[in-house]
Design a protein around this motif. Structure first.
Motif, short mmCIF file in Angstrom:
data_model
loop_
_atom_site.label_atom_id
_atom_site.label_comp_id
_atom_site.label_asym_id
_atom_site.label_seq_id
_atom_site.Cartn_x
_atom_site.Cartn_y
_atom_site.Cartn_z
N THR A 24 0.83 -1.21 0.00
CA THR A 24 0.00 0.00 0.00
C THR A 24 0.86 1.25 0.00
OG1 THR A 24 -0.17 -0.05 2.42
CG2 THR A 24 -1.92 -1.14 1.16
N GLU A 25 0.32 2.30 -0.59
CA GLU A 25 1.00 3.60 -0.61
C GLU A 25 -0.02 4.71 -0.73
OE1 GLU A 25 3.18 4.39 -4.41
OE2 GLU A 25 2.58 2.32 -4.87
N TRP A 26 0.38 5.89 -0.29
CA TRP A 26 -0.48 7.07 -0.40
C TRP A 26 0.10 8.00 -1.45
CZ3 TRP A 26 -5.23 7.75 1.23
CH2 TRP A 26 -5.79 9.03 1.15
N VAL A 27 -0.68 8.30 -2.47
CA VAL A 27 -0.25 9.19 -3.54
C VAL A 27 -0.60 10.62 -3.15
CG1 VAL A 27 -0.51 9.81 -5.98
CG2 VAL A 27 -0.60 7.40 -5.28
N THR A 28 0.41 11.42 -2.88
CA THR A 28 0.18 12.81 -2.48
C THR A 28 0.01 13.69 -3.71
OG1 THR A 28 2.57 13.25 -2.41
CG2 THR A 28 1.52 12.52 -0.37
N LEU A 29 -0.67 14.80 -3.51
CA LEU A 29 -0.91 15.78 -4.57
C LEU A 29 -0.33 17.13 -4.16
CD1 LEU A 29 -4.63 14.86 -5.37
CD2 LEU A 29 -2.63 14.27 -6.74
N PRO A 30 -0.02 18.00 -5.11
CA PRO A 30 0.51 19.33 -4.76
C PRO A 30 -0.46 20.09 -3.86
CG PRO A 30 0.77 18.90 -7.11
CD PRO A 30 -0.08 17.78 -6.57
N ARG A 48 -6.32 18.90 -2.18
CA ARG A 48 -6.95 17.58 -2.09
C ARG A 48 -6.07 16.65 -1.26
NH1 ARG A 48 -10.13 20.54 -4.00
NH2 ARG A 48 -11.67 20.14 -5.67
N ALA A 49 -6.69 15.63 -0.67
CA ALA A 49 -5.99 14.75 0.28
C ALA A 49 -5.01 13.81 -0.39
CB ALA A 49 -7.02 13.95 1.08
N GLY A 50 -5.31 13.35 -1.61
CA GLY A 50 -4.48 12.34 -2.25
C GLY A 50 -5.27 11.05 -2.45
N HIS A 51 -4.57 9.98 -2.82
CA HIS A 51 -5.22 8.73 -3.19
C HIS A 51 -4.55 7.53 -2.51
CE1 HIS A 51 -6.71 11.42 -6.24
NE2 HIS A 51 -5.58 11.42 -6.92
N LEU A 52 -5.34 6.48 -2.29
CA LEU A 52 -4.83 5.22 -1.75
C LEU A 52 -4.64 4.22 -2.88
CD1 LEU A 52 -4.20 3.12 0.49
CD2 LEU A 52 -6.68 2.73 0.65
N VAL A 53 -3.47 3.59 -2.92
CA VAL A 53 -3.19 2.55 -3.91
C VAL A 53 -2.70 1.30 -3.20
CG1 VAL A 53 -1.89 1.92 -5.98
CG2 VAL A 53 -2.54 4.30 -5.61
N ALA A 54 -3.23 0.15 -3.60
CA ALA A 54 -2.79 -1.15 -3.06
C ALA A 54 -2.53 -2.08 -4.23
CB ALA A 54 -3.86 -1.73 -2.13
#
Length: 423
Positions: free
Chosen positions: A75-81, A86-92
């Motif tokens: 799992t990782e959290w994709v951060t945004l500028p 915006r909070a970002g996204h979760l990817v697994a």
């Protein structure tokens, strides 16, 4: 009554024979896990995760990330500028060699911002639960998690390739930059399955409309109201009304095409704040309006339909009333997910599975009855299917509910479909 009982018994036996032993084991596991599944759903529903509540979105993402960690996903959290707010996204992800590479889509945010009163998860009765985002789409996210948990318990996730992407701003997208990583990861997969709200057990989504925005600006000569229709022309408000009415008259009956003027202001002066979506205007009844502003959305099924509509709207705008000048601009949002033979092939697979489970046939849901969704960003690259999540009613309102009787069946179907695709 005796014959009805025999019919149901025979139907159950036939459907059971259509499922393999591993599939029967998955169904049994889903049923066994339902108390903890529903408890987890209640937990995430009770956390406000309106799109602009970045802390809430991340908190829901962390809870779901922990579940994927337990299943052996990376799992990782994709951060945004920071500028996107915006909070970002979760990817697994997990990588293997069996079957198709799947891209499973959900979203962590809801339309209910923190400023709104909190409606907690509530069991209304034996077939209904309510709460903010219970169906759209925390219920859909939980369908994914519960389905994968059941597969994992039966050792059926081993050597599979699955990417799960739960976005943090589906309800109010920050634009193309927010979907760049989403699209790039999807391109590495074979099939995209999205878990937006299901329309019951009898249909899935093979196509859905896209959404874009438009802005109409009108300028006109201003002065004493007694001179309207003469040397001052018609004023900005009459010109805006002419254009909107011509939009409706010319394009209003085209299938799958809608264009909603959501905001209109006019007067001597108009000021609009993009960040707050608020407008202010100054005007008097005895002054001809010198300016008008209209903002709206345009929804369409295909890119060709979108471009054709834009061309006709520009032509209408250009035919100005005397002494007025109007301009229209467009901004892209979410593309359309055009129905395709490849998408329908996925539906046919779900249809067969549903019949094997004894749940009946599955048809394609009317694309004109659905709004835009994240799956559309990747529809041009691979076969896609949507509407695989929890079923319910009243999305985006305080009356949002989820069908708790269909919920376990939809989890079972999702689990078995993932299983069949990854063999």
């Amino acid at each position: 009554m005796k014959y009805l009982f025999l019919f149901l018994l025979v139907s159950h036996i036939v459907s059971a024979q259509s499922l393999s032993k591993p599939e029967m084991g998955v169904i049994a596991t889903v049923k066994k896990q339902m108390p903890e599944t529903e408890a987890f759903l209640g937990k995430v529903v009770n956390i406000n995760s309106g799109t602009l509540n970045k802390e809430g979105v991340r908190t829901v993402g962390k809870l779901m990330s922990d579940e994927f960690d337990k299943l052996g996903f990376k799992t990782e959290w994709v951060t945004l500028p920071d500028s996107l707010n915006r909070a970002g996204h979760l990817v697994a992800t997990r990588q293997g060699k069996k079957g198709k590479k799947l891209f499973l889509i959900g979203h962590l945010d809801t339309v209910f911002e923190k400023s709104l009163p909190m409606d907690p998860f509530t069991r209304v009765n034996d077939s209904t639960a309510s709460g903010q985002g219970v169906a759209d789409m925390k219920g859909g996210d939980v369908v994914v998690i519960a389905a994968l948990k059941a597969l994992n318990a039966q050792k059926l996730l081993d050597d599979t390739s699955i990417t799960i992407y739960f976005t943090g701003d589906e309800e109010s997208s920050a634009g193309p930059e927010s979907r760049r990583d989403f699209i790039e990861r999807a391109k590495k997969c074979d099939i995209a399955l999205a878990f937006e709200t299901a329309q019951g057990l009898s249909s899935v989504t093979t196509g859905r409309r896209g959404s874009s925005g438009w802005t109409l600006n009108v300028k006109a000569r201003t002065g004493h109201s007694s001179r309207i229709f003469s040397d001052l022309g018609y004023g900005a408000i009459y010109e805006a009304v002419r254009i909107l009415n011509e939009f409706r008259r010319t394009l209003g009956q085209e299938q799958y095409l809608t264009f909603n003027p959501g905001l209109i202001v006019g007067g001597s002066e108009v000021h609009y704040d993009e960040k707050t979506a608020k407008a202010e205007t100054i005007g008097k009844t005895n002054i001809v309006a010198g300016t008008a502003l209209v903002k709206g959305d345009l929804r369409f099924l295909t890119e060709a339909q979108k471009e054709n509509a834009r061309t006709k709207m520009r032509e209408i705008v250009d035919k100005s009333l005397p002494l007025t000048k109007a301009t229209i601009s467009f901004v892209d949002g979410i593309p359309g997910m055009e129905p395709s033979a490849a998408n329908d092939e996925l539906r046919k697979q779900v249809d067969k599975l549903s019949r094997d489970m004894g749940l009946g046939p599955v048809s394609a849901f009317d694309p004109g009855a659905r709004g835009a969704g994240d799956v559309s960003f990747v529809a041009q690259y691979m076969p896609c299917l949507d509407g695989l999540g929890a079923s319910g009613k009243g999305a985006h309102s305080i009356e949002e509910t989820m069908n708790t009787k269909e919920f376990p069946l939809l989890i079972q179907r999702a689990a078995l479909y993932i299983y069949r695709l990854t063999r």
